[in-house]
Design an enzyme around this catalytic site. Structure first.
Site, PDB file in Angstrom:
ATOM      1  N   VAL A   1     -35.678 -31.772 -14.724  1.00  0.00           N
ATOM      2  CA  VAL A   1     -36.485 -32.705 -15.109  1.00  0.00           C
ATOM      3  C   VAL A   1     -36.807 -32.542 -16.652  1.00  0.00           C
ATOM      4  O   VAL A   1     -36.964 -31.605 -17.029  1.00  0.00           O
ATOM      5  CB  VAL A   1     -37.808 -32.248 -14.082  1.00  0.00           C
ATOM      6  N   CYS A   2     -36.167 -33.846 -16.881  1.00  0.00           N
ATOM      7  CA  CYS A   2     -36.610 -34.471 -18.667  1.00  0.00           C
ATOM      8  C   CYS A   2     -36.818 -35.641 -17.904  1.00  0.00           C
ATOM      9  O   CYS A   2     -37.266 -35.979 -17.127  1.00  0.00           O
ATOM     10  CB  CYS A   2     -35.083 -33.905 -18.957  1.00  0.00           C
ATOM     11  N   SER A   3     -37.250 -36.049 -19.589  1.00  0.00           N
ATOM     12  CA  SER A   3     -37.730 -37.342 -19.487  1.00  0.00           C
ATOM     13  C   SER A   3     -37.222 -38.765 -19.067  1.00  0.00           C
ATOM     14  O   SER A   3     -37.538 -39.802 -18.588  1.00  0.00           O
ATOM     15  CB  SER A   3     -38.382 -37.827 -20.865  1.00  0.00           C
TER      16      SER A   3
ATOM     17  N   GLY B   1     -34.056 -37.991 -17.293  1.00  0.00           N
ATOM     18  CA  GLY B   1     -32.713 -37.588 -16.016  1.00  0.00           C
ATOM     19  C   GLY B   1     -30.990 -37.445 -16.930  1.00  0.00           C
ATOM     20  O   GLY B   1     -30.469 -37.170 -16.896  1.00  0.00           O
TER      21      GLY B   1
ATOM     22  N   GLU C   1     -38.230 -37.293 -15.214  1.00  0.00           N
ATOM     23  CA  GLU C   1     -39.854 -36.952 -14.427  1.00  0.00           C
ATOM     24  C   GLU C   1     -40.146 -37.587 -14.113  1.00  0.00           C
ATOM     25  O   GLU C   1     -40.784 -37.334 -12.562  1.00  0.00           O
ATOM     26  CB  GLU C   1     -40.728 -37.052 -15.430  1.00  0.00           C
TER      27      GLU C   1
END
Length: 101
Positions: free
Chosen positions: A7-9, A11, A39
Site C-alpha cells: 500500500v502506498c499513497s 499505488g 491507500e
C-alpha cells in the site's frame, strides 16, 4: 501461493517494487501474487491477502490497519525506507516472508 499487498499513497510508486519482488519470487521458485494499491483501495482487499506491507510514506496507517488485520491473523509491516528507495525487491520479499512465518 501467497498473496502480498503493498500500500502506498497513490499505488504508483510501488508498482516498480512489485515487479522487482515478482522477479525475486520467481528466481527462488516461490509462488506469489504481489500487487500494489492506493491507500484508499486497501480495505477492499483485506480478505484476500496473506500479508500487507505499507510504503514508508503511509506508515501513519499502521495503527489503523493493525486493528483491521489482527482479528484476521494477517501480519503487517512497514517497508524499510532504504529498501523501498533503492527498490530492493528481494529484501522487501524477504520481509514479507518473515512476517508470514
Amino acid at each position: 501461493m501467497k498473496t502480498i499487498m503493498l500500500v502506498c499513497s497513490a499505488g504508483m510508486s510501488t508498482s516498480l517494487l512489485v515487479t522487482k519482488m515478482e522477479k525475486a519470487a520467481e528466481a527462488e521458485g516461490m509462488e506469489a501474487k504481489i500487487f500494489a494499491v492506493a491507500e484508499a483501495e486497501a480495505d477492499k482487499h483485506l480478505d484476500e491477502i496473506d500479508v500487507l506491507l505499507l510504503g514508508p510514506q503511509v506508515r501513519f496507517l499502521e495503527g489503523n490497519m493493525k486493528k483491521k488485520l489482527e482479528p484476521k491473523g494477517i501480519p503487517l509491516g512497514v517497508i524499510n525506507s532504504v529498501d523501498y528507495g533503492m527498490m530492493k525487491g528481494d529484501k522487501v520479499l524477504d520481509q514479507a516472508k518473515d512476517l508470514m512465518k
